[in-house]
Design an enzyme around this catalytic site. Structure first.
Site, PDB file in Angstrom:
ATOM      1  N   LYS A   1      -0.151  -1.100   0.251  1.00  0.00           N
ATOM      2  CA  LYS A   1       0.157   0.169   0.073  1.00  0.00           C
ATOM      3  C   LYS A   1       0.927   1.148  -0.334  1.00  0.00           C
ATOM      4  O   LYS A   1       1.592   1.419   0.365  1.00  0.00           O
ATOM      5  CB  LYS A   1      -0.646  -0.290   1.141  1.00  0.00           C
TER       6      LYS A   1
HETATM    7  P1  NAD Z   1     -12.754   7.893  -3.132  1.00  0.00           P
HETATM    8  O1  NAD Z   1     -12.387   8.790  -2.650  1.00  0.00           O
HETATM    9  O2  NAD Z   1     -13.421   7.169  -4.476  1.00  0.00           O
HETATM   10  O3  NAD Z   1     -14.335   7.669  -2.174  1.00  0.00           O
HETATM   11  C1  NAD Z   1     -14.369   8.206  -1.038  1.00  0.00           C
HETATM   12  C2  NAD Z   1     -15.618   8.795  -0.571  1.00  0.00           C
HETATM   13  O4  NAD Z   1     -15.558   8.759   0.782  1.00  0.00           O
HETATM   14  C3  NAD Z   1     -15.819   9.852  -0.852  1.00  0.00           C
HETATM   15  O5  NAD Z   1     -17.028  10.302  -1.561  1.00  0.00           O
HETATM   16  C4  NAD Z   1     -15.797  11.110  -0.041  1.00  0.00           C
HETATM   17  O6  NAD Z   1     -15.796  12.049   0.567  1.00  0.00           O
HETATM   18  C5  NAD Z   1     -16.297   9.963   1.123  1.00  0.00           C
HETATM   19  N1  NAD Z   1     -15.626  10.132   2.364  1.00  0.00           N
HETATM   20  C6  NAD Z   1     -14.435  10.784   3.419  1.00  0.00           C
HETATM   21  N2  NAD Z   1     -14.660  10.748   4.184  1.00  0.00           N
HETATM   22  C7  NAD Z   1     -16.236  10.543   4.534  1.00  0.00           C
HETATM   23  C8  NAD Z   1     -16.506  10.752   6.025  1.00  0.00           C
HETATM   24  N3  NAD Z   1     -15.700  10.919   7.011  1.00  0.00           N
HETATM   25  N4  NAD Z   1     -17.667  10.752   6.234  1.00  0.00           N
HETATM   26  C9  NAD Z   1     -18.233  10.368   4.286  1.00  0.00           C
HETATM   27  N5  NAD Z   1     -17.896  10.255   3.780  1.00  0.00           N
HETATM   28  C10 NAD Z   1     -16.781  10.396   3.994  1.00  0.00           C
HETATM   29  O7  NAD Z   1     -12.221   6.542  -2.765  1.00  0.00           O
HETATM   30  P2  NAD Z   1     -12.396   5.134  -2.449  1.00  0.00           P
HETATM   31  O8  NAD Z   1     -11.593   3.665  -3.634  1.00  0.00           O
HETATM   32  O9  NAD Z   1     -14.067   4.548  -2.865  1.00  0.00           O
HETATM   33  O10 NAD Z   1     -11.984   4.023  -1.625  1.00  0.00           O
HETATM   34  C11 NAD Z   1     -13.018   3.764  -0.174  1.00  0.00           C
HETATM   35  C12 NAD Z   1     -13.186   3.477   0.696  1.00  0.00           C
HETATM   36  O11 NAD Z   1     -12.812   1.710  -0.070  1.00  0.00           O
HETATM   37  C13 NAD Z   1     -11.068   3.089   0.882  1.00  0.00           C
HETATM   38  O12 NAD Z   1     -11.515   2.315   3.046  1.00  0.00           O
HETATM   39  C14 NAD Z   1     -10.532   2.033  -0.032  1.00  0.00           C
HETATM   40  O13 NAD Z   1      -9.759   1.887   0.680  1.00  0.00           O
HETATM   41  C15 NAD Z   1     -11.617   0.916  -0.196  1.00  0.00           C
HETATM   42  N6  NAD Z   1     -11.864   0.165  -1.324  1.00  0.00           N
HETATM   43  C16 NAD Z   1     -11.459   0.967  -2.492  1.00  0.00           C
HETATM   44  C17 NAD Z   1     -11.109   0.508  -3.548  1.00  0.00           C
HETATM   45  C18 NAD Z   1     -10.694   0.918  -4.879  1.00  0.00           C
HETATM   46  O14 NAD Z   1     -11.013   0.478  -5.697  1.00  0.00           O
HETATM   47  N7  NAD Z   1     -11.298   2.126  -5.195  1.00  0.00           N
HETATM   48  C19 NAD Z   1     -10.970  -1.414  -3.669  1.00  0.00           C
HETATM   49  C20 NAD Z   1     -10.616  -1.998  -1.841  1.00  0.00           C
HETATM   50  C21 NAD Z   1     -11.372  -0.739  -1.029  1.00  0.00           C
END
Ligand code: NAD
Length: 432
Positions: free
Chosen positions: A117
């Site tokens: 990561k």
């Molecule tokens: P992203 O940046 O696309 O979206 C994050 C979202 O969370 C945004 O809408 C942001 O405004 C919101 N957010 C941030 N802080 C917040 C809060 N305190 N309350 C409510 N909303 C809040 O990121 P993502 O890629 O969608 O990742 C989100 C989660 O999913 C993370 O934990 C990430 O590690 C996990 N994840 C993502 C992927 C991927 O392929 N993108 C894969 C596995 C896991």
């Protein structure tokens, strides 16, 4: 730290250290498996931790230095694999936890990768596009000797996107003096990405949710769902669940939480976010939802399914007793602390743990890497068909382990993962 619960003083600080939490989860499974100290030593700690200070020329001519990390937790089952997060609250411990979970996740879905990561301490919303590009390229060029298509393959995470992956790929290819699409996944289609990658994390969640619903004797039609986070994972979850008959009654992002007890018009929310810089700011003015006074209350709504899809440490000892959802599908990594886990398990909440639930992202990243290596690109149908098989097989495997050991799904997922990483590590042995 910006976690609001810390300032309220309601959750013990200890439980908000993601790495400590990851190790607590690990130890629960180690205990069930009865691993020896040598076996634990071989797989527990990260293999390599890289700390960087990245000088970047800002638009006004000044130089700003950004702190950054890359952690390669394990390369036992294959090259390190895992996303890069751009966020003002990134810490080394957070990146270590996320890298550790990646090792476990890749093992749960049996894709041939280890875990890694990366993180940069920055609020990307405060950078211009040019500054963002220079920071992204500097990060990747500093890492150039530590990453590689057979060594460590980054991907998107919070606040990083396909455009940033394209800059990463270009930077590495220029350094290597050769076309290197497999150095990073989550790239745009035009830059050798994979069909189906954008919605892969959410799609994988849906497949595991369908399996969980079947197991619990529930039905998707009319299921009331609340989703925290409206980025890649959260918005695609809403987009995929709504046509299946689930009623999304609440969504949220950094701008706040939005509730409509009837159900939220997801197409309207997506269009609104697209027109407002990717955020839901002001969505309540459309009359399609009301803004909740406290966004954290979304987690306590009377819904069937809760999909945390934002950040870690959202459900803690403080709010876990008030969580009413029957099922939690963890799109986010580490959204539930171990202490909260215990409370939810006692209540009978069925949790599809992060290292299983959100593994669709890394699974399609693996498909992307395979396509980049072979130079032959798959149809979307093929991607979805193979993702469907991988996710449902993984769910059934974890469920079988949960039933066999009489443990919650999270412990069972760790058992499946740890058995796999340990087996490979022991067969490989120590090189020197
Ligand atoms: P992203 O940046 O696309 O979206 C994050 C979202 O969370 C945004 O809408 C942001 O405004 C919101 N957010 C941030 N802080 C917040 C809060 N305190 N309350 C409510 N909303 C809040 O990121 P993502 O890629 O969608 O990742 C989100 C989660 O999913 C993370 O934990 C990430 O590690 C996990 N994840 C993502 C992927 C991927 O392929 N993108 C894969 C596995 C896991």
């Amino acid at each position: 730290m910006s976690d609001p619960r810390e300032t309220r003083g309601v959750a013990p600080l200890m439980s908000l250290n993601a790495y400590e939490n990851a190790l607590k989860q690990f130890e629960q499974a180690v205990h069930v498996l009865g691993l020896t100290p040598d076996q634990v030593a071989m797989i527990k700690d990260p293999r390599k931790v890289i700390e960087l200070n990245l000088p970047v020329r800002m638009d006004d001519g000044s130089i700003e230095v950004f702190r950054a990390f890359r952690v390669q937790h394990s390369v036992a089952r294959g090259p390190a694999k895992g996303g890069v997060r751009f966020h003002q609250d990134v810490t080394l411990d957070e990146v270590k936890a996320l890298a550790f979970w990646m090792t476990m996740k890749c093992a749960v879905v049996n894709v041939p990768f280890g875990g890694g990561k990366g993180g940069v301490v920055v609020d990307p919303g405060k950078l211009t596009l040019g500054e963002l590009e220079r920071l992204s390229r500097r990060f990747f060029s500093e890492l150039a000797l530590d990453i590689g298509t057979e060594t460590d393959i980054p991907a998107p995470d919070v606040n990083t996107n396909p455009q940033i992956m394209a800059w990463f790929m270009d930077t590495y290819s220029m350094h290597a003096r050769k076309h290197s699409p497999g150095i990073v996944t989550g790239k745009p289609l035009a830059v050798f990405g994979s069909k189906g990658r954008t919605q892969a994390t959410a799609q994988g969640m849906v497949y595991t949710l369908e399996e969980a619903i079947k197991h619990l004797g529930m039905e998707m039609q009319g299921l009331r769902v609340a989703i925290q986070g409206f980025g890649n994972a959260g918005s695609n979850s809403a987009l995929l669940l709504a046509p299946k008959g689930a009623e999304i009654v609440a969504i949220s992002d950094v701008s706040g939480a939005y509730l409509n007890e009837e159900k939220i018009d997801i197409d309207a929310a997506l269009s609104w976010a697209a027109e407002h810089g990717g955020r839901l700011t002001g969505f309540e003015t459309t009359g399609k939802a009301k803004k909740m006074d406290d966004p954290m209350q979304l987690l306590e709504l009377d819904v069937d399914v809760l999909v945390p899809a934002a950040l870690e440490n959202q459900i803690t000892v403080e709010n876990a007793p008030r969580v009413k959802a029957r099922l939690i599908a963890e799109c986010a990594n580490g959204p539930v602390t171990p202490e909260a886990d215990a409370i939810l398990n006692d209540k009978g909440t069925f949790i599809i743990p992060d290292i299983l639930c959100n593994a669709g992202g890394v699974t399609v990243s693996y498909f992307e890497w395979v396509q980049n290596k072979t130079g032959y690109y798959w149809s979307e149908e093929r991607v979805l068909e193979e993702l469907d098989r991988v996710m449902r097989d993984a769910f059934r495997n974890v469920l079988a382990s949960a039933l066999e050991h009489d443990v919650p799904m999270r412990v069972a997922a760790f058992i499946v993962a740890i058995e796999s990483v340990t087996r490979t590590s022991e067969l490989r042995g120590l090189y020197a």
